[in-house]
Design a protein around this motif. Structure first.
Motif: not given
Length: 416
Positions: A205-211
């Protein structure tokens, strides 16, 4: 045994503190290189002579480190030295073509030291993670400034002319949003590619939000070329990942993204696309300028190879004709820095994407594609912060090519 563990822990804490300190110091230097995220009036806070002084110190230190490591096989070290030394050639070329103003001399040499960071990174053993922390902090703070200024554009102080003394930025509107040039979109591209590559490899989830944040950041520059290259890069990334299960998940993610784009297409891109169709005058000017440069190059071999500098009498004629070198990528930059400078870029691209392609991580390749697609419009390193971003990327590539397993994150790539 307890004493040994205590000593090891203490050394580990000291090393962590040292790394954090080095990251923060270089991050502050990056902010200075980026004119304080393009803060208005910055030129009156940190003047060119301070950049020049910092540059001379960095060049002296880098020269010392280069001599110390001259016999070591460091990939791209000569290219980094070229980036550092070449502006001196531009100054000499400009002088031979009719003199050089002291302001121009200071302006050109003020960013020569950026290439020197390559040798400083190498000497102090900066890891890939440390470099990404520096650029990641810069990128995420840029996103924060962009979003805050869109909420209340009347009080925007970032993204204007650094030499401006007005209290707020006067910016144009596009697609219902205010256009600010905060930070550096090349830094945003590199970090977006890193977050996205992590998301493609392992969904978190954190990679998705940062992307998503970095994609939003690139969108907020409201520049058609940047939007097109970003969408193209995200699309082609699905064909560059390895592993069947990963590709299936990536395709599902891509399908969700396509559906979202289809639903919000008009709101996101409608006005920009219409502006592009109506902007025939701007496109014609670009092609006229390219023809102008090609014709002029035939009469000035020294300027073609080594550049004309940044302040020549005939530059005012270019402005009168609405010719802006920054609008036509490496063609335009060749006026300032010469074709040797531009061709060196393509040489490095070839080495990364062809010669060393099996050792280079995915996000670097994606960044090369994203910035390369628009190089005919926007050259990937035209100023201090963009050159710093490029040198960081080159340094990371050298770590992988030289098999510095202790300093890289994707250790499996250095075993091939």
């Amino acid at each position: 045994m307890i004493t040994g563990n205590t000593t090891t822990d203490r050394l580990g804490v000291m090393m962590l503190a040292k790394n954090i300190m080095m990251v923060l110091v270089v991050f502050v230097l990056a902010v200075i290189l980026g004119n304080g995220f393009n803060l208005i009036g910055w030129a009156y806070i940190v003047q060119v002579r301070y950049y020049l002084l910092m540059g001379m110190v960095c060049i002296a230190v880098a020269t010392l480190y280069f001599i110390q490591h001259v016999n070591q096989p460091i990939t791209f070290k000569y290219y980094a030295a070229f980036i550092t030394i070449w502006p001196f050639c531009i100054v000499l070329s400009s002088f031979l073509q009719g003199g050089i103003l002291i302001e121009e001399f200071s302006q050109i040499l003020s960013w020569t030291y950026v290439g020197a960071f390559f040798f400083i990174f190498y000497h102090f053993k900066f890891s890939e993670k440390m470099i990404l922390w520096i650029l990641g902090l810069y990128a995420l703070i840029t996103v924060g400034i962009q979003l805050a200024q869109q909420i209340d554009p009347l009080f925007a102080i970032f993204g204007g002319d650094p030499e401006d003394l007005r209290d707020v930025v006067l910016a144009e509107k596009r697609n219902g949003l205010v256009r600010f040039f905060v930070g550096s979109y090349h830094v945003q591209m590199l970090i977006m590619c890193f977050f996205w590559s992590r998301l493609l490899k392992t969904f978190r989830l954190h990679w998705a939000i940062l992307s998503a944040l970095l994609v939003v950041s690139l969108y907020l520059y409201l520049t058609k070329q940047i939007l097109a290259s970003t969408l193209f890069t995200l699309g082609i990334s699905f064909f560059m990942i390895k592993g069947r299960s990963v590709k299936i998940l990536a395709c599902l993610l891509g399908g969700v993204c396509l559906v979202a784009l289809g639903i919000f297409w008009d709101e996101l891109f409608g006005e920009l696309i219409q502006d592009s169709k109506d902007d025939n005058f701007s496109h014609a000017i670009r092609f006229e300028f390219i023809e102008y440069i090609m014709d002029y190059n035939l009469t000035d071999p020294i300027g073609v190879l080594f550049g004309h500098g940044t302040s020549k009498p005939w530059f005012s004629e270019l402005q009168h004709k609405l010719y802006h070198p920054s609008d036509i990528g490496f063609f335009g930059e060749s006026i300032y820095f010469g074709w040797v400078w531009a061709l060196a870029y393509f040489y490095v691209i070839y080495r990364i994407m062809v010669t060393y392609r099996h050792k280079i991580p995915l996000y670097i390749k994606l960044f090369i594609i994203c910035s390369g697609v628009i190089s005919i419009f926007i050259f990937p390193y035209r100023n201090r912060i963009e050159t710093f971003n490029w040198i960081c990327m080159i340094y990371i590539c050298s770590l992988y090519v030289d098999d510095r397993k202790d300093l890289v994150m994707e250790k499996e790539l250095v075993q091939k």
